[in-house]
Design an enzyme around this catalytic site. Sequence first.
Site, PDB file in Angstrom:
ATOM      1  N   ILE A  61       0.714  -1.156  -0.019  1.00 55.69           N
ATOM      2  CA  ILE A  61       0.114  -0.025   0.139  1.00 55.69           C
ATOM      3  C   ILE A  61       0.925   1.378  -0.069  1.00 55.69           C
ATOM      4  CG2 ILE A  61      -2.112  -1.106   0.913  1.00 55.69           C
ATOM      5  CD1 ILE A  61      -1.210   0.376   3.794  1.00 55.69           C
ATOM      6  N   ALA A  84      -2.825  -3.675   7.434  1.00 54.07           N
ATOM      7  CA  ALA A  84      -2.315  -3.255   8.592  1.00 54.07           C
ATOM      8  C   ALA A  84      -1.257  -4.358   9.079  1.00 54.07           C
ATOM      9  CB  ALA A  84      -3.337  -2.997   9.490  1.00 54.07           C
ATOM     10  N   THR A 101       3.469   0.635   7.892  1.00 56.95           N
ATOM     11  CA  THR A 101       2.156   0.288   7.190  1.00 56.95           C
ATOM     12  C   THR A 101       0.956   1.091   7.541  1.00 56.95           C
ATOM     13  OG1 THR A 101       2.804  -1.987   6.390  1.00 56.95           O
ATOM     14  CG2 THR A 101       0.505  -1.610   6.714  1.00 56.95           C
ATOM     15  N   THR A 136     -10.057   0.314  14.924  1.00 60.69           N
ATOM     16  CA  THR A 136     -10.147  -0.462  16.001  1.00 60.69           C
ATOM     17  C   THR A 136     -10.863   0.163  17.134  1.00 60.69           C
ATOM     18  OG1 THR A 136      -8.827  -1.709  17.765  1.00 60.69           O
ATOM     19  CG2 THR A 136      -7.930  -0.015  16.093  1.00 60.69           C
ATOM     20  N   ASP A 137     -11.365  -0.498  18.108  1.00 59.47           N
ATOM     21  CA  ASP A 137     -11.828   0.358  19.247  1.00 59.47           C
ATOM     22  C   ASP A 137     -10.559   0.526  20.203  1.00 59.47           C
ATOM     23  OD1 ASP A 137     -11.191  -2.373  20.182  1.00 59.47           O
ATOM     24  OD2 ASP A 137     -12.890  -2.823  21.275  1.00 59.47           O
ATOM     25  N   GLU A 138      -9.399  -0.062  19.880  1.00 62.87           N
ATOM     26  CA  GLU A 138      -8.037   0.204  20.727  1.00 62.87           C
ATOM     27  C   GLU A 138      -7.845   1.553  20.780  1.00 62.87           C
ATOM     28  OE1 GLU A 138      -5.381  -3.064  20.974  1.00 62.87           O
ATOM     29  OE2 GLU A 138      -6.632  -4.303  20.004  1.00 62.87           O
ATOM     30  N   TYR A 162       0.621  -0.316  18.227  1.00 65.13           N
ATOM     31  CA  TYR A 162      -0.396  -0.669  17.265  1.00 65.13           C
ATOM     32  C   TYR A 162      -1.413   0.541  17.336  1.00 65.13           C
ATOM     33  CZ  TYR A 162      -4.686  -2.881  15.717  1.00 65.13           C
ATOM     34  OH  TYR A 162      -5.901  -3.240  15.031  1.00 65.13           O
ATOM     35  N   LYS A 166      -2.890   3.054  14.440  1.00 61.90           N
ATOM     36  CA  LYS A 166      -4.091   3.090  14.011  1.00 61.90           C
ATOM     37  C   LYS A 166      -5.028   4.421  14.157  1.00 61.90           C
ATOM     38  CE  LYS A 166      -6.424   0.279  12.061  1.00 61.90           C
ATOM     39  NZ  LYS A 166      -6.286  -0.226  10.832  1.00 61.90           N
ATOM     40  N   LEU A 202      -5.790 -14.070  20.425  1.00 66.15           N
ATOM     41  CA  LEU A 202      -6.324 -14.984  21.490  1.00 66.15           C
ATOM     42  C   LEU A 202      -6.805 -16.225  21.112  1.00 66.15           C
ATOM     43  CD1 LEU A 202      -6.392 -15.249  24.780  1.00 66.15           C
ATOM     44  CD2 LEU A 202      -8.574 -14.299  24.482  1.00 66.15           C
ATOM     45  N   VAL A 218      -2.186 -17.290  29.366  1.00 66.66           N
ATOM     46  CA  VAL A 218      -2.981 -16.191  29.825  1.00 66.66           C
ATOM     47  C   VAL A 218      -2.209 -15.039  30.405  1.00 66.66           C
ATOM     48  CG1 VAL A 218      -5.122 -15.431  31.296  1.00 66.66           C
ATOM     49  CG2 VAL A 218      -5.329 -17.487  29.670  1.00 66.66           C
ATOM     50  N   PRO A 295       2.879  -5.369  28.695  1.00 65.78           N
ATOM     51  CA  PRO A 295       3.135  -4.199  29.186  1.00 65.78           C
ATOM     52  C   PRO A 295       2.140  -3.153  28.584  1.00 65.78           C
ATOM     53  CG  PRO A 295       5.191  -4.748  27.720  1.00 65.78           C
ATOM     54  CD  PRO A 295       4.050  -5.995  27.638  1.00 65.78           C
ATOM     55  N   GLY A 296       1.781  -2.398  29.294  1.00 65.14           N
ATOM     56  CA  GLY A 296       0.636  -1.118  28.921  1.00 65.14           C
ATOM     57  C   GLY A 296      -0.563  -2.052  28.573  1.00 65.14           C
TER      58      GLY A 296
HETATM   59  P1  NAD Z   1      -4.282  -9.153   9.479  1.00 64.01           P
HETATM   60  O1  NAD Z   1      -3.020  -9.097  10.220  1.00 64.01           O
HETATM   61  O2  NAD Z   1      -4.869 -10.760   9.628  1.00 64.01           O
HETATM   62  O3  NAD Z   1      -4.273  -8.799   8.151  1.00 64.01           O
HETATM   63  C1  NAD Z   1      -3.531  -7.800   7.533  1.00 64.01           C
HETATM   64  C2  NAD Z   1      -3.507  -7.945   6.003  1.00 64.01           C
HETATM   65  O4  NAD Z   1      -2.773  -6.635   5.386  1.00 64.01           O
HETATM   66  C3  NAD Z   1      -2.425  -9.079   5.753  1.00 64.01           C
HETATM   67  O5  NAD Z   1      -2.890  -9.838   4.627  1.00 64.01           O
HETATM   68  C4  NAD Z   1      -1.160  -8.538   5.214  1.00 64.01           C
HETATM   69  O6  NAD Z   1      -0.360  -9.246   4.205  1.00 64.01           O
HETATM   70  C5  NAD Z   1      -1.457  -7.214   4.718  1.00 64.01           C
HETATM   71  N1  NAD Z   1      -0.677  -6.017   4.632  1.00 64.01           N
HETATM   72  C6  NAD Z   1       0.023  -5.658   5.798  1.00 64.01           C
HETATM   73  N2  NAD Z   1       0.907  -4.621   5.223  1.00 64.01           N
HETATM   74  C7  NAD Z   1       0.717  -4.565   4.236  1.00 64.01           C
HETATM   75  C8  NAD Z   1       1.217  -3.625   3.249  1.00 64.01           C
HETATM   76  N3  NAD Z   1       2.157  -2.794   3.549  1.00 64.01           N
HETATM   77  N4  NAD Z   1       0.723  -3.590   1.919  1.00 64.01           N
HETATM   78  C9  NAD Z   1      -0.325  -4.477   1.718  1.00 64.01           C
HETATM   79  N5  NAD Z   1      -0.778  -5.290   2.333  1.00 64.01           N
HETATM   80  C10 NAD Z   1      -0.343  -5.190   3.704  1.00 64.01           C
HETATM   81  O7  NAD Z   1      -5.198  -8.276  10.041  1.00 64.01           O
HETATM   82  P2  NAD Z   1      -7.071  -8.307  10.391  1.00 64.01           P
HETATM   83  O8  NAD Z   1      -7.196  -8.961  11.772  1.00 64.01           O
HETATM   84  O9  NAD Z   1      -7.537  -8.966   9.372  1.00 64.01           O
HETATM   85  O10 NAD Z   1      -7.195  -6.852  10.577  1.00 64.01           O
HETATM   86  C11 NAD Z   1      -7.765  -6.037   9.398  1.00 64.01           C
HETATM   87  C12 NAD Z   1      -8.026  -4.839   9.785  1.00 64.01           C
HETATM   88  O11 NAD Z   1      -9.069  -4.694  10.803  1.00 64.01           O
HETATM   89  C13 NAD Z   1      -6.689  -3.982  10.236  1.00 64.01           C
HETATM   90  O12 NAD Z   1      -6.693  -2.673   9.816  1.00 64.01           O
HETATM   91  C14 NAD Z   1      -7.063  -3.764  11.913  1.00 64.01           C
HETATM   92  O13 NAD Z   1      -6.376  -2.604  12.638  1.00 64.01           O
HETATM   93  C15 NAD Z   1      -8.846  -3.915  11.774  1.00 64.01           C
HETATM   94  N6  NAD Z   1      -9.244  -4.443  13.080  1.00 64.01           N
HETATM   95  C16 NAD Z   1      -8.998  -5.757  13.439  1.00 64.01           C
HETATM   96  C17 NAD Z   1      -9.593  -6.299  14.411  1.00 64.01           C
HETATM   97  C18 NAD Z   1      -9.364  -7.699  14.969  1.00 64.01           C
HETATM   98  O14 NAD Z   1      -9.674  -8.090  16.070  1.00 64.01           O
HETATM   99  N7  NAD Z   1      -8.450  -8.449  14.410  1.00 64.01           N
HETATM  100  C19 NAD Z   1     -10.478  -5.459  15.268  1.00 64.01           C
HETATM  101  C20 NAD Z   1     -10.742  -4.203  14.772  1.00 64.01           C
HETATM  102  C21 NAD Z   1     -10.279  -3.668  13.729  1.00 64.01           C
HETATM  103  P1  TYD Z   2      -5.377 -10.188  21.055  1.00 59.99           P
HETATM  104  O1  TYD Z   2      -6.067 -11.591  20.378  1.00 59.99           O
HETATM  105  O2  TYD Z   2      -3.863 -10.225  20.904  1.00 59.99           O
HETATM  106  O3  TYD Z   2      -5.981  -8.824  20.699  1.00 59.99           O
HETATM  107  P2  TYD Z   2      -5.856  -7.489  21.432  1.00 59.99           P
HETATM  108  O4  TYD Z   2      -4.667  -7.393  22.028  1.00 59.99           O
HETATM  109  O5  TYD Z   2      -5.949  -6.518  20.130  1.00 59.99           O
HETATM  110  O6  TYD Z   2      -7.293  -7.162  22.088  1.00 59.99           O
HETATM  111  O7  TYD Z   2      -5.425 -10.330  22.673  1.00 59.99           O
HETATM  112  C1  TYD Z   2      -6.788 -10.430  23.108  1.00 59.99           C
HETATM  113  C2  TYD Z   2      -6.761 -10.491  24.587  1.00 59.99           C
HETATM  114  O8  TYD Z   2      -6.204 -11.633  25.178  1.00 59.99           O
HETATM  115  C3  TYD Z   2      -5.681  -9.277  25.231  1.00 59.99           C
HETATM  116  O9  TYD Z   2      -6.313  -8.860  26.449  1.00 59.99           O
HETATM  117  C4  TYD Z   2      -4.342 -10.025  25.466  1.00 59.99           C
HETATM  118  C5  TYD Z   2      -4.869 -11.486  25.831  1.00 59.99           C
HETATM  119  N1  TYD Z   2      -4.018 -12.603  25.444  1.00 59.99           N
HETATM  120  C6  TYD Z   2      -3.731 -13.420  26.426  1.00 59.99           C
HETATM  121  O10 TYD Z   2      -4.006 -13.396  27.449  1.00 59.99           O
HETATM  122  N2  TYD Z   2      -2.699 -14.502  25.998  1.00 59.99           N
HETATM  123  C7  TYD Z   2      -2.145 -14.647  24.792  1.00 59.99           C
HETATM  124  O11 TYD Z   2      -1.474 -15.419  24.270  1.00 59.99           O
HETATM  125  C8  TYD Z   2      -2.708 -13.627  23.733  1.00 59.99           C
HETATM  126  C9  TYD Z   2      -2.031 -13.591  22.412  1.00 59.99           C
HETATM  127  C10 TYD Z   2      -3.547 -12.664  24.050  1.00 59.99           C
END
Ligand code: NAD
Ligand code: TYD
Length: 370
Positions: A61, A84, A101, A136-138, A162, A166, A202, A218, A295-296
């Site tokens: 991208i 992302a 990214t 994301t909500d984060e 992260y 975002k 997770l 955990v 952390p954090g």
């Molecule tokens: P993911 O890590 O599974 O997928 C990310 C994709 O982006 C991968 O296919 C990767 O190859 C591609 N990518 C990374 N860098 C790139 C670059 N420089 N150019 C082109 N492609 C690139 O992520 P996901 O969990 O599917 O999340 C997708 C989006 O949704 C993200 O923007 C994330 O912030 C957002 N989001 C995710 C969650 C969640 O729970 N997973 C929740 C809320 C929002």
């Molecule tokens: P994760 O799936 O990494 O999503 P996010 O940090 O974006 O919410 O983690 C979800 C929750 O689970 C988070 O509070 C961290 C916790 N977690 C564990 O306790 N153990 C693990 O091995 C992982 C990957 C996450």
Amino acid sequence: MRRLLVTGGAGFIGANFVHYWLRNHPDDRVVVLDVLTYAGRRASLASVERHSNFRFVRGDIRDQALVEALLKEERADTLVHFAAESHVDRSILGPDAFIETNVIGTHSLLKAARNIWLKENASSAFERHRFHQVSTDEVYGTLGPDEPPFCETTPYAPSSPYAATKAAADHLVRSYHRTYGLQTTTSNCSNNYGPYQFPEKLIPLMLINALQGRPLPVYGDGQQVRDWLYVEDHCRGIELVLEKGHVGETYNLGGRSEKTNLDVVQILCRHLDELMPDAAYAPHISLLSFVRDRPGHDRRYAIDTSKAKAELGYQPQEDFESGLRKTLAWYLGNELWWRALLDAHYQDWIEAHYGRRARNGTFQPYSSLT
Ligand code: NAD
Ligand code: TYD
């Protein structure tokens, strides 16, 4: 008819979105742009590869010229931006890729979209364009146990690299709307789960570890709360934002399903025990181990979806139990997909991230705490 450019379409949510979109809008054009990082899998798109309206392009991208060429040659009027670096723990170990990214990459896409869609002699087909930012909500940071859920006006207060990247991207998107008139929308969503999720997050991590009899790590006391949304409900939410959302607006999407991490792991283990009572590792909860905290670590996320409900009619169709059952069934039926991910690169991540936690003596078997 829409012509979509979907960034990150080989990742977890992006791939689910592509499947969802072509199932529900088979006449729309869907072009995926994905660089295929460790998290991107072409195999996740196998069932749409032969669809006449689908095209996969491997590219970054940050390559503005490539994005401009694609927007022009595909006459794409809708850009749905999933690409992302998405894993909080990796952002703690190495934030640079996240800046590249999530911030620079998003800005590069915005510049490309502006150049093609808003330039003076732009095709009239681009008059009604849309740049949708998947966020994301984060970005909102952490909540206390009794605080009200995040709404669209909650101030941004990201905790991890992260979330900070975002947040930066969301601000850039908003600024391109306000300053240049780019027709943007943003959705901020809670934790997703479902098919095709890389086993570093997770739910798939715990599931795949449990199936292999490995510890279920955990973090901290496991009392951190997340709101969980089945991925297809997220895809449906994005579809509603594209179809009914107001330009320049943000919509919070969530599952109204707050759970502690410990609850999630316990529910998952219960489902596995029911599905596989004779498994060598049943009861699977015996694999649970508490490890050093992140952390954090944000304590609680919760989402107020009332704006999306009122303006778009958004309503998740799955609850946590039904969504988890579908997820387990998918992973059990698609072992080839996830086994292919457990390569040397993956083992390096597991060792770098969890190995140290164990060697420091911070792995504590569940039984010692109950
Ligand atoms: P993911 O890590 O599974 O997928 C990310 C994709 O982006 C991968 O296919 C990767 O190859 C591609 N990518 C990374 N860098 C790139 C670059 N420089 N150019 C082109 N492609 C690139 O992520 P996901 O969990 O599917 O999340 C997708 C989006 O949704 C993200 O923007 C994330 O912030 C957002 N989001 C995710 C969650 C969640 O729970 N997973 C929740 C809320 C929002
Ligand atoms: P994760 O799936 O990494 O999503 P996010 O940090 O974006 O919410 O983690 C979800 C929750 O689970 C988070 O509070 C961290 C916790 N977690 C564990 O306790 N153990 C693990 O091995 C992982 C990957 C996450």
